[in-house]
Design a protein around this motif. Structure first.
Motif, PDB file in Angstrom:
ATOM      1  N   ASP A  72       0.848  -1.199   0.000  1.00 51.49           N
ATOM      2  CA  ASP A  72       0.000   0.000   0.000  1.00 51.49           C
ATOM      3  C   ASP A  72       0.880   1.244   0.000  1.00 51.49           C
ATOM      4  O   ASP A  72       0.954   1.967   1.003  1.00 51.49           O
ATOM      5  CB  ASP A  72      -0.914  -0.012   1.234  1.00 51.49           C
ATOM      6  N   PRO A  73       1.569   1.511  -1.109  1.00 46.25           N
ATOM      7  CA  PRO A  73       2.508   2.644  -1.141  1.00 46.25           C
ATOM      8  C   PRO A  73       1.834   3.987  -0.848  1.00 46.25           C
ATOM      9  O   PRO A  73       2.440   4.851  -0.208  1.00 46.25           O
ATOM     10  CB  PRO A  73       3.085   2.606  -2.551  1.00 46.25           C
ATOM     11  N   ASP A  74       0.582   4.147  -1.262  1.00 49.24           N
ATOM     12  CA  ASP A  74      -0.069   5.460  -1.086  1.00 49.24           C
ATOM     13  C   ASP A  74      -0.055   5.943   0.349  1.00 49.24           C
ATOM     14  O   ASP A  74       0.142   7.114   0.627  1.00 49.24           O
ATOM     15  CB  ASP A  74      -1.526   5.400  -1.594  1.00 49.24           C
ATOM     16  N   GLN A  75      -0.219   4.985   1.287  1.00 53.47           N
ATOM     17  CA  GLN A  75      -0.352   5.440   2.686  1.00 53.47           C
ATOM     18  C   GLN A  75       0.993   5.850   3.279  1.00 53.47           C
ATOM     19  O   GLN A  75       1.057   6.390   4.361  1.00 53.47           O
ATOM     20  CB  GLN A  75      -1.037   4.373   3.542  1.00 53.47           C
ATOM     21  N   TYR A  76       2.090   5.539   2.544  1.00 59.51           N
ATOM     22  CA  TYR A  76       3.409   5.836   3.119  1.00 59.51           C
ATOM     23  C   TYR A  76       4.162   6.936   2.372  1.00 59.51           C
ATOM     24  O   TYR A  76       5.287   7.286   2.722  1.00 59.51           O
ATOM     25  CB  TYR A  76       4.273   4.568   3.130  1.00 59.51           C
ATOM     26  N   ILE A  77       3.613   7.477   1.307  1.00 58.00           N
ATOM     27  CA  ILE A  77       4.372   8.438   0.484  1.00 58.00           C
ATOM     28  C   ILE A  77       4.950   9.569   1.339  1.00 58.00           C
ATOM     29  O   ILE A  77       6.160   9.800   1.372  1.00 58.00           O
ATOM     30  CB  ILE A  77       3.474   9.016  -0.633  1.00 58.00           C
ATOM     31  N   GLU A  78       4.074  10.260   2.077  1.00 61.67           N
ATOM     32  CA  GLU A  78       4.559  11.418   2.854  1.00 61.67           C
ATOM     33  C   GLU A  78       5.593  10.997   3.900  1.00 61.67           C
ATOM     34  O   GLU A  78       6.556  11.721   4.174  1.00 61.67           O
ATOM     35  CB  GLU A  78       3.385  12.125   3.552  1.00 61.67           C
ATOM     36  N   LYS A  79       5.425   9.790   4.462  1.00 56.30           N
ATOM     37  CA  LYS A  79       6.347   9.346   5.524  1.00 56.30           C
ATOM     38  C   LYS A  79       7.772   9.155   4.991  1.00 56.30           C
ATOM     39  O   LYS A  79       8.756   9.513   5.640  1.00 56.30           O
ATOM     40  CB  LYS A  79       5.852   8.052   6.167  1.00 56.30           C
ATOM     41  N   TYR A  80       7.886   8.594   3.774  1.00 59.28           N
ATOM     42  CA  TYR A  80       9.230   8.363   3.236  1.00 59.28           C
ATOM     43  C   TYR A  80       9.859   9.653   2.730  1.00 59.28           C
ATOM     44  O   TYR A  80      11.073   9.838   2.809  1.00 59.28           O
ATOM     45  CB  TYR A  80       9.216   7.254   2.164  1.00 59.28           C
ATOM     46  N   VAL A  81       9.009  10.564   2.253  1.00 55.73           N
ATOM     47  CA  VAL A  81       9.560  11.879   1.865  1.00 55.73           C
ATOM     48  C   VAL A  81      10.041  12.608   3.127  1.00 55.73           C
ATOM     49  O   VAL A  81      11.159  13.118   3.175  1.00 55.73           O
ATOM     50  CB  VAL A  81       8.496  12.705   1.095  1.00 55.73           C
ATOM     51  N   ALA A  82       9.229  12.561   4.172  1.00 54.87           N
ATOM     52  CA  ALA A  82       9.613  13.237   5.437  1.00 54.87           C
ATOM     53  C   ALA A  82      10.870  12.603   6.042  1.00 54.87           C
ATOM     54  O   ALA A  82      11.660  13.282   6.707  1.00 54.87           O
ATOM     55  CB  ALA A  82       8.457  13.152   6.429  1.00 54.87           C
ATOM     56  N   ALA A  83      11.076  11.316   5.776  1.00 57.21           N
ATOM     57  CA  ALA A  83      12.256  10.614   6.319  1.00 57.21           C
ATOM     58  C   ALA A  83      13.535  11.032   5.593  1.00 57.21           C
ATOM     59  O   ALA A  83      14.642  10.709   6.026  1.00 57.21           O
ATOM     60  CB  ALA A  83      12.061   9.101   6.208  1.00 57.21           C
ATOM     61  N   GLY A  84      13.361  11.735   4.458  1.00 61.32           N
ATOM     62  CA  GLY A  84      14.530  12.244   3.747  1.00 61.32           C
ATOM     63  C   GLY A  84      14.805  11.595   2.410  1.00 61.32           C
ATOM     64  O   GLY A  84      15.907  11.711   1.868  1.00 61.32           O
ATOM     65  N   CYS A  85      13.810  10.902   1.850  1.00 58.31           N
ATOM     66  CA  CYS A  85      13.978  10.290   0.520  1.00 58.31           C
ATOM     67  C   CYS A  85      13.585  11.297  -0.554  1.00 58.31           C
ATOM     68  O   CYS A  85      12.462  11.807  -0.557  1.00 58.31           O
ATOM     69  CB  CYS A  85      13.129   9.035   0.388  1.00 58.31           C
ATOM     70  N   GLU A  86      14.501  11.535  -1.485  1.00 62.66           N
ATOM     71  CA  GLU A  86      14.246  12.505  -2.570  1.00 62.66           C
ATOM     72  C   GLU A  86      13.618  11.821  -3.773  1.00 62.66           C
ATOM     73  O   GLU A  86      13.134  12.481  -4.701  1.00 62.66           O
ATOM     74  CB  GLU A  86      15.579  13.154  -2.970  1.00 62.66           C
ATOM     75  N   LEU A  87      13.646  10.499  -3.792  1.00 64.42           N
ATOM     76  CA  LEU A  87      13.104   9.704  -4.902  1.00 64.42           C
ATOM     77  C   LEU A  87      12.391   8.486  -4.327  1.00 64.42           C
ATOM     78  O   LEU A  87      12.969   7.759  -3.518  1.00 64.42           O
ATOM     79  CB  LEU A  87      14.250   9.242  -5.820  1.00 64.42           C
ATOM     80  N   LEU A  88      11.144   8.299  -4.725  1.00 65.65           N
ATOM     81  CA  LEU A  88      10.399   7.105  -4.314  1.00 65.65           C
ATOM     82  C   LEU A  88      10.157   6.253  -5.553  1.00 65.65           C
ATOM     83  O   LEU A  88       9.769   6.773  -6.609  1.00 65.65           O
ATOM     84  CB  LEU A  88       9.048   7.480  -3.688  1.00 65.65           C
ATOM     85  N   ILE A  89      10.406   4.962  -5.428  1.00 65.55           N
ATOM     86  CA  ILE A  89      10.206   4.032  -6.538  1.00 65.55           C
ATOM     87  C   ILE A  89       9.030   3.129  -6.187  1.00 65.55           C
ATOM     88  O   ILE A  89       9.075   2.391  -5.198  1.00 65.55           O
ATOM     89  CB  ILE A  89      11.471   3.198  -6.803  1.00 65.55           C
ATOM     90  N   ILE A  90       7.984   3.235  -7.006  1.00 65.81           N
ATOM     91  CA  ILE A  90       6.723   2.524  -6.781  1.00 65.81           C
ATOM     92  C   ILE A  90       6.684   1.307  -7.687  1.00 65.81           C
ATOM     93  O   ILE A  90       6.964   1.409  -8.889  1.00 65.81           O
ATOM     94  CB  ILE A  90       5.526   3.434  -7.155  1.00 65.81           C
ATOM     95  N   HIS A  91       6.321   0.154  -7.168  1.00 71.42           N
ATOM     96  CA  HIS A  91       6.141  -1.030  -8.019  1.00 71.42           C
ATOM     97  C   HIS A  91       4.823  -0.921  -8.773  1.00 71.42           C
ATOM     98  O   HIS A  91       3.771  -0.660  -8.176  1.00 71.42           O
ATOM     99  CB  HIS A  91       6.190  -2.312  -7.173  1.00 71.42           C
TER     100      HIS A  91
END
Ligand code: DX5
Length: 220
Positions: A72-91
């Motif tokens: 369920d990537p949608d529920q975590y998008i903001e959390k990983y950006v806030a953690a300091g990830c500049e790029l998120l890779i979605i399956h």
């Protein structure tokens, strides 16, 4: 050729020394760090969440990418950006509404990539390429490090390269899984320029810096 990027997966690192591993990787001259986020459902393994990544954020200025192998990537998008990830890779296989999920990552202020498992065809993403900064072609079935490179993926890497080149904006072609001195040339000749490696870097007999240099030279 676009410049080669060498991106370590920290999956093989000693998790009790994760911060030191990230510092050592920076010293070894890598270009970004890849965090293999696994939820034990999308893949049969469980790794790190946003808090672990946030704790490593303060020890380096290297870019972080989160490879989200989660259902369920949608529920975590903001959390990983806030953690300091500049790029998120979605399956592509992890959300019913891929176009919406990719747009949400961009709205959250991060760059976005899409990952394709070995069985997933390139056509699964041909209608969302305009949203992409990166296409990740998995060259193993995700979940574990140290698996064998699936060389039949090279035709898919080439298709991704052609698809990306039909767009004017920069789209990285990334490969991940079994990338080593014996497989990197095949992946690069097929069109990959962003190279993720785990075990081949961490297990190299001459250490991380030599491993990074070797991959870069072979890819060059
Ligand atoms: C597998 C991960 C890969 C893996 C790569 O699910 O996405 O990043 O850690 O490890 P190696 O390079 O050992 O195949």
């Amino acid at each position: 050729k676009q410049n080669i990027l060498v991106i370590p997966s920290v999956l093989p690192a000693d998790f009790s020394q994760l911060g030191n591993a990230v510092v050592e990787l920076e010293k070894a001259g890598v270009d970004r760090i890849q965090w293999d986020v696994m939820d034990g459902v999308f893949v049969p393994n469980l790794t790190f969440g946003p808090d672990t990544i946030a704790s490593a954020r303060k020890v380096t200025t290297l870019g972080f990418e989160a490879h989200l192998m989660i259902v369920d990537p949608d529920q975590y998008i903001e959390k990983y950006v806030a953690a300091g990830c500049e790029l998120l890779i979605i399956h592509a296989e992890s959300t019913r509404h891929l176009h919406r999920t990719l747009g949400r990552v961009r709205q959250a202020g991060a760059k976005v990539g899409v990952a394709l498992n070995p069985a997933t065809p390139i056509c699964a993403i041909e209608n969302v390429v305009d949203l992409l900064d990166l296409i990740l072609i998995m060259t193993v079935n995700p979940g574990f490090g140290g698996q064998a490179y699936i060389s039949t993926m090279e035709s898919k890497i080439s298709s991704a390269y052609e698809l990306a080149n039909s767009f004017s904006h920069e789209i990285e072609i990334e490969v991940d899984g079994g990338i080593s001195s014996s497989t990197v040339e095949g992946a690069v000749s097929a069109g990959a320029r962003t190279l993720v490696a785990g075990s081949s870097l961490f297990k190299h007999p001459d250490g991380l810096e030599a491993a990074v240099t070797e991959i870069r030279n072979l890819a060059g």
